[in-house]
Design a protein around this motif. Structure first.
Motif, PDB file in Angstrom:
ATOM      1  N   GLU A  78       4.801   1.308   5.316  1.00  0.00           N
ATOM      2  CA  GLU A  78       3.943   0.819   4.245  1.00  0.00           C
ATOM      3  C   GLU A  78       3.305  -0.511   4.649  1.00  0.00           C
ATOM      4  OE1 GLU A  78       6.282   0.598   0.738  1.00  0.00           O
ATOM      5  OE2 GLU A  78       6.563   2.774   0.570  1.00  0.00           O
TER       6      GLU A  78
ATOM      7  N   GLY B  45       0.810  -1.210   0.000  1.00  0.00           N
ATOM      8  CA  GLY B  45       0.000   0.000   0.000  1.00  0.00           C
ATOM      9  C   GLY B  45       0.839   1.254   0.000  1.00  0.00           C
TER      10      GLY B  45
ATOM     11  N   GLY C 229      -5.032  -9.165   1.535  1.00  0.00           N
ATOM     12  CA  GLY C 229      -3.834  -8.737   0.823  1.00  0.00           C
ATOM     13  C   GLY C 229      -2.584  -9.432   1.326  1.00  0.00           C
TER      14      GLY C 229
ATOM     15  N   ARG D 166      -2.118  -3.891   0.909  1.00  0.00           N
ATOM     16  CA  ARG D 166      -3.488  -3.460   0.680  1.00  0.00           C
ATOM     17  C   ARG D 166      -4.475  -4.586   0.989  1.00  0.00           C
ATOM     18  NH1 ARG D 166      -2.232  -0.770  -5.259  1.00  0.00           N
ATOM     19  NH2 ARG D 166      -0.960   0.975  -4.508  1.00  0.00           N
ATOM     20  N   HIS D 167      -5.699  -4.217   1.243  1.00  0.00           N
ATOM     21  CA  HIS D 167      -6.821  -5.149   1.453  1.00  0.00           C
ATOM     22  C   HIS D 167      -6.675  -5.966   2.735  1.00  0.00           C
ATOM     23  CE1 HIS D 167      -7.603  -3.938  -2.617  1.00  0.00           C
ATOM     24  NE2 HIS D 167      -6.567  -4.611  -3.085  1.00  0.00           N
TER      25      HIS D 167
END
Length: 333
Positions: free
Chosen positions: A243, A117, A251, A246-247
């Motif tokens: 960082e 992300g 993810g 994602r998800h």
């Protein structure tokens, strides 16, 4: 053209430059086998260095225009471009296994890093930079010592050296991103020590990759370097820059699956290097056994076969022919 599109274009051109540099490096290494400093006298080596430098500059500019989670996955295209370039300019055609491995490694790596992300731009403090530089230097030394210990196993040695090269290039990208953030924030000359670290790591990556190509060809070392470089940079980004994948949990699971695919591709490439056609010697490559000279002593018996008895003087008084007048006879048919 938008900044995002420009970063994608620069990343593509950077990957082509890196791939071309890798192919030229391998060709120079093959022609200078056994000579430590001979590549420095070859124009091709300096051309490879220029291509790597061009790739690095384009990569830095791409990082300035696009996010790390986008630019780093596109770096995996290096191995995709390198295989056809090697076939076109060097005549080294990769087998089906190498192509499957390249596709798996590239797809898995791209999927893994695309799940990282985006986060706000951040930098590292002086203490963090010093610690990171020391840890990286220690890891490179350890890999070089391990590669030296594995000098009898060229494939293992090449993978270790390529791992060191990938780590050096990956950490160089981390410091490059940090310097770019500092300069965008108006830090001025505060990033000069980091520039020195970048120069040292880049040089170490070039020389380690040169040694890896000399010992292991192109496919396996380049795959290792291509995987280690962005993965290490992503790990540092997650740990030090905050960082995340994602998800959420989904993810994370997908990222682990992509890592498995990447590892499978690397194994395929390494397996072809260990047992592929490149390592099999053809009969024309084997040394011919020189013809055996018959004894110069005329009294020595002449053997016509393994089971033959020594020649005896016949009833007609004939004696065996002078051995020195006989032609050379090979040791085996």
């Amino acid at each position: 053209m938008s900044a995002l599109a420009l970063s994608v274009l620069l990343s593509f051109v950077s990957a082509v430059a890196y791939a071309g540099g890798a192919v030229v490096q391998e060709r120079v290494a093959d022609s200078c086998s056994g000579e430590r400093f001979a590549p420095l006298r070859r124009p091709g080596w300096w051309a490879a260095l220029g291509l790597n430098g061009l790739g690095g500059v384009l990569h830095v500019v791409a990082l300035a225009f696009g996010p790390l989670s986008l630019v780093q996955p596109l770096g995996a295209l290096t191995i995709v471009f390198a295989l056809p370039l090697a076939a076109l300019f060097v005549g080294r055609k990769a087998g089906a296994t190498a192509w499957r491995g390249a596709v798996m490694a590239t797809a898995g790596l791209a999927g893994l890093l695309s799940l990282v992300g985006a986060s706000d731009a951040g930098s590292l403090g002086p203490a963090q930079r010093t610690a990171l530089a020391l840890v990286t230097g220690g890891a490179l030394v350890a890999l070089m010592v391990a590669a030296r210990a594995a000098h009898r196993h060229s494939a293992v040695r090449s993978v270790l050296l390529a791992t060191g090269a990938g780590a050096a290039f990956g950490m160089s990208s981390v410091f490059t991103k940090t310097v770019a953030v500092d300069w965008s924030a108006g830090a001025g000359l505060a990033g000069l020590p980091s520039l020195g670290v970048i120069a040292v790591l880049s040089a170490a990556g070039v020389f380690l990759s040169q040694s890896a190509y000399r010992d292991g060809g192109l496919a396996a070392p380049l795959a290792t370097l291509t995987v280690v470089n962005p993965v290490l940079a992503a790990v540092v980004g997650i740990v030090l820059f905050g960082e995340t994948f994602r998800h959420g949990t989904t993810g994370t699971v997908l990222a682990l699956g992509c890592a498995v695919v990447t590892g499978g591709g690397l194994i395929l490439l390494t397996t072809e290097r260990l047992g592929g056609p490149a390592d099999r010697k053809t009969p024309a490559d084997t040394a011919r056994v020189p013809a055996a000279r018959w004894p110069v002593d005329p009294s020595a018996p002449v053997l016509t076969s393994v089971d033959a008895e020594p020649a005896q003087e016949g009833d007609d008084g004939d004696t065996p022919a002078d051995p020195r007048a006989l032609p050379d006879v090979p040791l085996c048919a």
